[in-house]
Design an enzyme around this catalytic site. Structure first.
Site, mmCIF file in Angstrom:
data_model
loop_
_atom_site.group_PDB
_atom_site.id
_atom_site.type_symbol
_atom_site.label_atom_id
_atom_site.label_comp_id
_atom_site.label_asym_id
_atom_site.label_seq_id
_atom_site.Cartn_x
_atom_site.Cartn_y
_atom_site.Cartn_z
ATOM 1 N N ARG A 68 0.837 -1.199 0.000
ATOM 2 C CA ARG A 68 0.000 0.000 0.000
ATOM 3 C C ARG A 68 0.877 1.256 0.000
ATOM 4 O O ARG A 68 0.606 2.229 -0.696
ATOM 5 C CB ARG A 68 -0.874 -0.035 1.253
ATOM 6 C CG ARG A 68 -2.139 0.737 1.171
ATOM 7 C CD ARG A 68 -2.970 0.530 2.414
ATOM 8 N NE ARG A 68 -3.850 -0.614 2.368
ATOM 9 C CZ ARG A 68 -4.989 -0.674 1.693
ATOM 10 N NH1 ARG A 68 -5.398 0.349 0.981
ATOM 11 N NH2 ARG A 68 -5.736 -1.752 1.723
ATOM 12 N N MET A 93 -11.511 4.367 -4.346
ATOM 13 C CA MET A 93 -11.778 3.256 -3.430
ATOM 14 C C MET A 93 -10.507 2.608 -2.877
ATOM 15 O O MET A 93 -10.401 1.383 -2.806
ATOM 16 C CB MET A 93 -12.650 2.210 -4.142
ATOM 17 C CG MET A 93 -13.980 2.763 -4.633
ATOM 18 S SD MET A 93 -14.968 3.545 -3.344
ATOM 19 C CE MET A 93 -15.598 2.101 -2.515
ATOM 20 N N HIS A 112 -18.424 11.150 1.366
ATOM 21 C CA HIS A 112 -18.784 9.855 1.955
ATOM 22 C C HIS A 112 -20.306 9.781 2.075
ATOM 23 O O HIS A 112 -20.937 10.682 2.650
ATOM 24 C CB HIS A 112 -18.139 9.695 3.325
ATOM 25 C CG HIS A 112 -18.456 8.361 3.936
ATOM 26 N ND1 HIS A 112 -17.850 7.198 3.511
ATOM 27 C CD2 HIS A 112 -19.337 7.991 4.884
ATOM 28 C CE1 HIS A 112 -18.345 6.178 4.183
ATOM 29 N NE2 HIS A 112 -19.250 6.626 5.023
HETATM 30 C C1 GRF Z 1 -20.261 7.842 -4.289
HETATM 31 O O1 GRF Z 1 -21.396 7.271 -3.749
HETATM 32 C C2 GRF Z 1 -19.384 8.394 -3.205
HETATM 33 O O2 GRF Z 1 -20.109 8.861 -2.111
HETATM 34 C C3 GRF Z 1 -18.586 7.195 -2.801
HETATM 35 O O3 GRF Z 1 -18.346 6.503 -4.001
HETATM 36 C C4 GRF Z 1 -19.355 6.811 -4.947
HETATM 37 C C5 GRF Z 1 -18.671 7.346 -6.150
HETATM 38 O O4 GRF Z 1 -19.531 7.527 -7.226
HETATM 39 N N1 GRF Z 1 -17.414 7.623 -2.074
HETATM 40 P P1 GRF Z 1 -19.004 8.189 -8.580
HETATM 41 O O5 GRF Z 1 -17.829 7.337 -9.075
HETATM 42 O O6 GRF Z 1 -18.609 9.591 -8.304
HETATM 43 O O7 GRF Z 1 -20.169 8.075 -9.523
#
Ligand code: GRF
Length: 222
Positions: A68, A93, A112
């Site tokens: 990481r 992510m 979030h």
């Molecule tokens: C969103 O729901 C955000 O809150 C979470 O991941 C998702 C990302 O969606 N952290 P996107 O890739 O911006 O459509």
């Protein structure tokens, strides 16, 4: 070269929040240069959104790193090349270590999908439903080493109604994300939002522990 403040946006997937930033820019609501959109996932469909908007893109694939920390060092080096004033995590992510967080401390925001401090981590909507909550929501917050635990900047709420599923809730919350995330970035780029030793401050005042309570009515500070 323009003197505008520079934004780097990190994504892992579809990039609908990235699109909200592009749309806010095109609507004249965000004055910045999009310096870089970077993904850890070469297949992230959001990269195509950036390319369509003429924004430089890159990928630092976490699968190519043994640890990481090694990934975070490479990520930090690539992001630093873009010389961002603000780094936006938009559905990025990966859990970030101090190798990435330290160089960008104070200029790193995340979105979030929960009313933090409730439900850090994953599956937020299902957890809100399972708990019988009457509302859900989204929080934009400064990023610190504590997962989803940095000082909140702005929070929007949506009611949970009978028949809601994790999917319907996610859709309602996402619409709010697309409003409050560019707004928080705008505050930062205008120099109104800063992270201090006390927490997140907007216009010189410490924000409440759950951030600015966004509401469509009355109009928030612009
Ligand atoms: C969103 O729901 C955000 O809150 C979470 O991941 C998702 C990302 O969606 N952290 P996107 O890739 O911006 O459509």
């Amino acid at each position: 070269m323009s003197g505008k403040r520079r934004l780097a946006i990190l994504i892992s997937g579809r990039g609908s929040n990235l699109q909200a930033f592009i749309d806010a820019y095109e609507a004249g609501e965000l004055d910045c240069d999009f310096a870089l959109v970077l993904s850890n996932n070469p297949d992230a469909s959001g990269l195509a959104r950036a390319e369509a908007a003429g924004i430089p893109t890159d990928c630092v694939n976490h699968r190519e790193f043994e640890t990481r920390e090694a990934f975070d060092r490479a990520l930090a080096a690539r992001v630093a090349e873009a010389r961002p004033d603000l780094v936006i995590l938009a559905g990025f992510m990966r859990i970030l270590t101090s190798e990435f967080l330290t160089p960008f401390a104070g200029k790193l925001l995340n979105v979030h999908p929960s009313l933090l401090p409730k439900y850090p981590g994953l599956n937020t909507h299902q957890r809100a439903l399972d708990a019988g909550d009457s509302e859900a929501g989204v929080t934009v917050h400064f990023v610190t080493p504590e997962l989803d635990g940095g000082p909140p900047v702005v929070q929007a709420r949506v009611p949970i109604i009978s028949g809601d599923s994790a999917e319907t809730l996610a859709r309602k919350v996402l619409a709010e994300e697309h409003t409050i995330y560019p707004l928080a970035a705008r505050w930062f780029l205008e120099g109104r939002l800063v992270l201090t030793a006390h927490g997140a401050e907007l216009d010189g005042s410490l924000l409440p522990p759950t951030g600015f309570p966004f509401s469509h009515d009355p109009t928030p500070p612009r």
